[in-house]
Design a protein around this motif. Structure first.
Motif, mmCIF file in Angstrom:
data_model
loop_
_atom_site.group_PDB
_atom_site.id
_atom_site.type_symbol
_atom_site.label_atom_id
_atom_site.label_comp_id
_atom_site.label_asym_id
_atom_site.label_seq_id
_atom_site.Cartn_x
_atom_site.Cartn_y
_atom_site.Cartn_z
ATOM 1 N N GLU A 1 34.863 -14.304 45.648
ATOM 2 C CA GLU A 1 34.863 -15.188 44.481
ATOM 3 C C GLU A 1 35.918 -16.284 44.607
ATOM 4 O O GLU A 1 35.683 -17.430 44.230
ATOM 5 C CB GLU A 1 35.116 -14.352 43.218
ATOM 6 N N MET A 2 37.088 -15.932 45.151
ATOM 7 C CA MET A 2 38.181 -16.891 45.305
ATOM 8 C C MET A 2 38.016 -17.769 46.545
ATOM 9 O O MET A 2 38.684 -18.788 46.669
ATOM 10 C CB MET A 2 39.526 -16.150 45.413
ATOM 11 N N LEU B 1 33.565 0.238 40.537
ATOM 12 C CA LEU B 1 34.034 -0.365 41.778
ATOM 13 C C LEU B 1 35.336 0.295 42.228
ATOM 14 O O LEU B 1 36.217 0.551 41.411
ATOM 15 C CB LEU B 1 34.308 -1.854 41.580
ATOM 16 N N THR B 2 35.444 0.543 43.519
ATOM 17 C CA THR B 2 36.703 1.025 44.061
ATOM 18 C C THR B 2 37.625 -0.180 44.244
ATOM 19 O O THR B 2 37.188 -1.335 44.152
ATOM 20 C CB THR B 2 36.495 1.707 45.421
ATOM 21 N N GLY C 1 43.925 -9.061 47.588
ATOM 22 C CA GLY C 1 44.608 -7.803 47.288
ATOM 23 C C GLY C 1 45.984 -8.037 46.698
ATOM 24 O O GLY C 1 46.403 -7.353 45.762
ATOM 25 N N GLY C 2 46.688 -9.017 47.238
ATOM 26 C CA GLY C 2 48.000 -9.371 46.703
ATOM 27 C C GLY C 2 47.913 -9.891 45.284
ATOM 28 O O GLY C 2 48.744 -9.561 44.432
ATOM 29 N N ALA C 3 46.890 -10.709 45.008
ATOM 30 C CA ALA C 3 46.694 -11.239 43.658
ATOM 31 C C ALA C 3 46.375 -10.113 42.676
ATOM 32 O O ALA C 3 46.916 -10.070 41.566
ATOM 33 C CB ALA C 3 45.574 -12.275 43.655
ATOM 34 N N LEU C 4 45.509 -9.193 43.090
ATOM 35 C CA LEU C 4 45.151 -8.069 42.221
ATOM 36 C C LEU C 4 46.370 -7.191 41.942
ATOM 37 O O LEU C 4 46.610 -6.802 40.791
ATOM 38 C CB LEU C 4 44.041 -7.240 42.858
ATOM 39 N N ASP C 5 47.159 -6.905 42.969
ATOM 40 C CA ASP C 5 48.358 -6.093 42.789
ATOM 41 C C ASP C 5 49.360 -6.783 41.863
ATOM 42 O O ASP C 5 49.990 -6.136 41.024
ATOM 43 C CB ASP C 5 49.020 -5.792 44.135
ATOM 44 N N ALA D 1 37.330 -6.992 47.850
ATOM 45 C CA ALA D 1 36.341 -7.740 48.632
ATOM 46 C C ALA D 1 35.583 -8.728 47.750
ATOM 47 O O ALA D 1 35.370 -9.884 48.128
ATOM 48 C CB ALA D 1 35.373 -6.775 49.307
ATOM 49 N N ALA D 2 35.181 -8.294 46.553
ATOM 50 C CA ALA D 2 34.461 -9.172 45.632
ATOM 51 C C ALA D 2 35.370 -10.304 45.145
ATOM 52 O O ALA D 2 34.937 -11.456 45.023
ATOM 53 C CB ALA D 2 33.932 -8.370 44.450
#
Length: 95
Positions: free
Chosen positions: A17-18, A5-6, A26-30, A12-13
């Motif tokens: 899910e959230m 996955l990019t 994106g903020g959560a992932l970062d 997006a996934a």
């Protein structure tokens, strides 16, 4: 085997899910990536439940060989990031 996955696809996934928008996901992932980087680079470890444990391990000074010339040389001690995969993930992949 499929392509990994990019970051865009992962965001997006994660947003789906959230149940939130891509900006929040994106903020959560970062934030999670920054936290893992800070902890592991500081010598700590991070356990992601159901995924595994990410940690830093020190490697001692050792002799290595240059494959192009065959010359052996001393490589100084360094650190390497390791990950131990959780049993739950192994079982889901193999089962």
């Amino acid at each position: 085997m499929t392509k990994p996955l990019t970051k865009t696809q992962l965001v997006a996934a994660l947003a789906e899910e959230m149940g939130t928008d891509k900006k929040a996901a994106g903020g959560a992932l970062d934030a999670v990536c920054a936290l893992i980087t800070r902890e592991v680079s500081g010598g700590g470890a991070v356990t992601l439940p159901g995924v595994g444990k990410i940690y830093c391990r020190e490697r001692p000074e050792r002799m290595v060989r240059n494959p192009a010339t065959g010359e052996t040389m001393q490589k100084p001690a360094d650190k390497v990031v390791k990950m131990t995969i959780a049993k739950a993930l192994k079982d889901s992949v193999n089962g």
